[in-house]
Design a protein around this motif. Structure first.
Motif, mmCIF file in Angstrom:
data_model
loop_
_atom_site.group_PDB
_atom_site.id
_atom_site.type_symbol
_atom_site.label_atom_id
_atom_site.label_comp_id
_atom_site.label_asym_id
_atom_site.label_seq_id
_atom_site.Cartn_x
_atom_site.Cartn_y
_atom_site.Cartn_z
ATOM 1 N N ILE A 134 27.488 43.548 60.754
ATOM 2 C CA ILE A 134 26.097 43.150 61.259
ATOM 3 C C ILE A 134 25.665 41.251 61.837
ATOM 4 O O ILE A 134 25.347 40.894 62.876
ATOM 5 N N SER A 135 26.303 40.244 60.411
ATOM 6 C CA SER A 135 25.891 39.360 60.403
ATOM 7 C C SER A 135 27.380 39.047 61.768
ATOM 8 O O SER A 135 26.601 37.675 62.221
ATOM 9 N N GLY A 136 28.446 39.609 62.293
ATOM 10 C CA GLY A 136 29.296 39.296 63.489
ATOM 11 C C GLY A 136 28.655 39.776 65.232
ATOM 12 O O GLY A 136 29.990 39.603 65.285
ATOM 13 N N TYR A 137 28.430 40.638 65.098
ATOM 14 C CA TYR A 137 27.927 41.671 66.412
ATOM 15 C C TYR A 137 27.671 40.592 67.345
ATOM 16 O O TYR A 137 27.809 40.969 69.052
ATOM 17 N N ASP A 138 27.352 39.422 67.866
ATOM 18 C CA ASP A 138 27.205 38.721 68.618
ATOM 19 C C ASP A 138 29.336 38.822 69.122
ATOM 20 O O ASP A 138 28.820 37.713 70.146
ATOM 21 N N GLY A 139 30.427 39.297 68.179
ATOM 22 C CA GLY A 139 30.976 38.978 68.815
ATOM 23 C C GLY A 139 31.841 37.352 68.124
ATOM 24 O O GLY A 139 33.016 37.203 68.727
ATOM 25 N N GLN A 140 31.390 36.867 66.985
ATOM 26 C CA GLN A 140 32.071 35.158 66.432
ATOM 27 C C GLN A 140 32.628 36.098 65.316
ATOM 28 O O GLN A 140 32.014 37.183 64.455
ATOM 29 N N PRO A 141 33.637 35.757 65.252
ATOM 30 C CA PRO A 141 33.820 35.528 64.166
ATOM 31 C C PRO A 141 33.223 35.133 62.772
ATOM 32 O O PRO A 141 32.578 34.717 62.278
ATOM 33 N N ILE A 142 34.201 36.092 62.163
ATOM 34 C CA ILE A 142 33.198 36.290 60.529
ATOM 35 C C ILE A 142 34.156 35.398 59.010
ATOM 36 O O ILE A 142 34.833 36.234 58.953
ATOM 37 N N PRO A 143 34.143 34.055 58.947
ATOM 38 C CA PRO A 143 35.060 33.794 57.863
ATOM 39 C C PRO A 143 34.539 34.623 56.569
ATOM 40 O O PRO A 143 33.692 34.645 56.118
ATOM 41 N N MET A 144 35.449 34.725 55.519
ATOM 42 C CA MET A 144 35.387 34.425 54.357
ATOM 43 C C MET A 144 35.470 33.855 53.606
ATOM 44 O O MET A 144 36.591 32.682 53.815
ATOM 45 N N ALA A 145 34.547 33.155 52.180
ATOM 46 C CA ALA A 145 34.699 31.638 51.765
ATOM 47 C C ALA A 145 35.305 31.630 50.863
ATOM 48 O O ALA A 145 36.024 30.701 51.143
ATOM 49 N N ASN A 146 35.514 33.057 50.806
ATOM 50 C CA ASN A 146 37.029 33.059 48.781
ATOM 51 C C ASN A 146 37.620 33.877 49.071
ATOM 52 O O ASN A 146 37.479 35.573 47.665
ATOM 53 N N PRO A 147 38.354 34.104 50.060
ATOM 54 C CA PRO A 147 39.269 35.579 49.338
ATOM 55 C C PRO A 147 39.901 35.953 48.402
ATOM 56 O O PRO A 147 40.057 36.611 47.974
ATOM 57 N N ALA A 148 39.974 34.721 47.597
ATOM 58 C CA ALA A 148 41.452 34.742 46.556
ATOM 59 C C ALA A 148 40.324 35.674 45.682
ATOM 60 O O ALA A 148 40.758 36.177 44.736
ATOM 61 N N LEU A 149 38.815 35.711 45.874
ATOM 62 C CA LEU A 149 38.407 36.293 44.560
ATOM 63 C C LEU A 149 38.830 37.859 44.640
ATOM 64 O O LEU A 149 38.264 38.775 43.458
ATOM 65 N N ILE A 150 39.473 38.171 45.941
ATOM 66 C CA ILE A 150 39.913 39.908 45.601
ATOM 67 C C ILE A 150 41.033 39.948 44.753
ATOM 68 O O ILE A 150 40.968 41.191 44.264
ATOM 69 N N LEU A 151 41.647 39.003 45.060
ATOM 70 C CA LEU A 151 43.184 39.384 43.517
ATOM 71 C C LEU A 151 42.206 38.408 42.432
ATOM 72 O O LEU A 151 42.925 39.911 40.996
ATOM 73 N N VAL A 152 41.876 37.805 41.872
ATOM 74 C CA VAL A 152 41.409 37.300 40.731
ATOM 75 C C VAL A 152 40.710 38.928 40.032
ATOM 76 O O VAL A 152 40.812 38.876 38.569
ATOM 77 N N SER A 153 39.451 39.195 40.518
ATOM 78 C CA SER A 153 38.951 40.003 40.217
ATOM 79 C C SER A 153 39.663 40.992 40.592
ATOM 80 O O SER A 153 38.516 42.720 39.960
ATOM 81 N N ARG A 154 40.777 41.650 41.049
ATOM 82 C CA ARG A 154 40.837 42.793 41.423
ATOM 83 C C ARG A 154 39.820 43.375 42.114
ATOM 84 O O ARG A 154 40.057 45.100 41.397
ATOM 85 N N LEU A 155 39.667 43.872 43.120
ATOM 86 C CA LEU A 155 38.860 44.122 44.134
ATOM 87 C C LEU A 155 39.327 45.142 44.534
ATOM 88 O O LEU A 155 40.547 45.050 45.454
ATOM 89 N N LYS A 156 38.345 46.464 44.903
ATOM 90 C CA LYS A 156 38.895 47.365 45.810
ATOM 91 C C LYS A 156 37.895 46.811 46.796
ATOM 92 O O LYS A 156 36.657 46.724 46.890
ATOM 93 N N LEU A 157 38.583 46.675 48.428
ATOM 94 C CA LEU A 157 36.910 46.416 49.421
ATOM 95 C C LEU A 157 38.430 47.049 50.419
ATOM 96 O O LEU A 157 39.012 47.372 51.068
ATOM 97 N N GLN A 158 37.294 48.118 51.432
ATOM 98 C CA GLN A 158 37.891 48.915 51.781
ATOM 99 C C GLN A 158 36.702 49.832 52.738
ATOM 100 O O GLN A 158 35.613 50.107 52.173
ATOM 101 N N GLY A 159 37.152 48.898 53.729
ATOM 102 C CA GLY A 159 36.641 49.590 55.328
ATOM 103 C C GLY A 159 37.145 51.220 55.305
ATOM 104 O O GLY A 159 37.518 52.073 55.222
#
Length: 342
Positions: free
Chosen positions: A257-282
């Motif tokens: 919802i932070s981006g529902y005004d149509g602006q892109p939503i950057p991710m500060a540290n996407p490397a954490l997905i790999l480093v912490s072996r995260l599952k992020l699923q929409g």
């Protein structure tokens, strides 16, 4: 029965940036209850549901659903009462839930199967079928069970925790023996999350405006780290959560919802997905229809027994819907946002 005037709100124009009241237009049509064709059902909508997904459909760009057509009634969930029927499956007086849209009356054609569902209001209030025992509740149930998959003793963080979806997620997580930590805006909403919904803690993001401060607040609320996250906001909130995620953590991405005004939503540290072996699923709850009966059964039983709490914000009259919707996108609502149409 005389011909009825049906007030409707249509999409007048597509937003550029933030949505405004000028994007909506109130119109009128007529409907004759005595002129129904064979198989048709006429419903008087009592309540309209306002939900964040509607903002995405106002755009013309690619998304998981077709854009809301210009000049047509805004899409939306409704609950109401059958006032005329030439369909053997529905009788006058039946309480029903469906996608009646932003209008006072819904005419359902014979070929529109599964558009209406009869509901029992003996132990579950009619409005709950648009919230805790409706699409928001099922969204919470599906995301938590199929993606977060919480285990007893784990910590589950829920953003927009005082909302219609987030509040259910935390209560379901608590029922599974988890530590539930909410993120909400303001002390009143945080107090509701802990005192009424039973979360173990709640972080006020409005008191922590930068990434470092919000991450520190989450560290204090989640001393053993975060194992699962149900994400409704994105942006800074998701960035802070990812800093505290344990290895092999699971994130159910329900909304941003932070981006529902149509602006892109950057991710500060996407490397954490790999480093912490995260599952992020929409996920989109309408793509999990086989799970709906089980979810609705459990949620309905919990509400009927008083074990699932919720709160509603109710705007009065169809004309108030656009302003209430814009307020929802800004977090001005408290709990499930509804519009009373009767």
């Amino acid at each position: 029965m005389t011909t009825l005037v049906n007030q409707q709100i249509v999409l007048a124009s597509r937003p550029t940036g933030e949505a405004t009241l000028d994007n909506f237009r109130l119109v009128e049509s007529s409907v004759d209850p005595d002129a129904l064709a064979e198989g048709q059902v006429l419903v008087r909508n009592h309540y309209l549901s306002l939900d964040p997904y509607m903002r995405g459909r106002m755009n013309e760009g690619k998304s998981y659903a077709q854009p809301q057509p210009l000049g047509e009634v805004m899409i939306g969930g409704t609950v109401g009462e059958v006032i005329a029927s030439r369909n053997p499956r529905f009788a006058v007086g039946d309480r029903v839930v469906g996608m009646g849209g932003w209008q006072q009356y819904q005419l359902v054609e014979a070929h529109q199967r599964e558009v209406l569902r009869k509901v029992d209001t003996t132990h579950v209030p009619l409005t709950a079928y648009l919230g805790a025992v409706g699409m928001p509740g099922v969204t919470a149930w599906v995301g938590l069970h199929t993606i977060v998959e919480p285990k007893a003793g784990e910590t589950v963080v829920v953003s927009a925790a005082s909302g219609a979806v987030g509040g259910v997620v935390g209560q379901l997580a608590k029922a599974k023996g988890c530590r539930a930590v909410g993120i909400a805006g303001g002390p009143e909403k945080c107090a509701f999350v802990t005192d009424e919904l039973g979360f173990d803690a709640c972080v006020d993001y409005k008191a922590h405006r930068d990434l470092k401060s919000l991450a520190q607040a989450l560290k204090a609320a989640c001393p053993d780290g975060i194992d699962g996250c149900f994400e409704n906001v994105g942006g800074l909130v998701l960035d802070a959560v990812m800093l505290r995620m344990n290895a092999f953590g699971r994130i159910a991405l329900c909304g941003m919802i932070s981006g529902y005004d149509g602006q892109p939503i950057p991710m500060a540290n996407p490397a954490l997905i790999l480093v912490s072996r995260l599952k992020l699923q929409g996920f989109i709850v309408s793509e999990h229809m086989p799970l709906w009966p089980a979810a609705l059964g459990e949620l309905g039983a919990m509400v009927a027994a008083g074990r699932l709490k919720y709160r509603e914000s109710i705007a009065q009259g169809l004309a108030s819907a656009p302003e209430a919707f814009l307020g929802l996108l800004k977090g001005r609502n408290f709990g499930k946002q509804l519009v009373k149409l009767t």
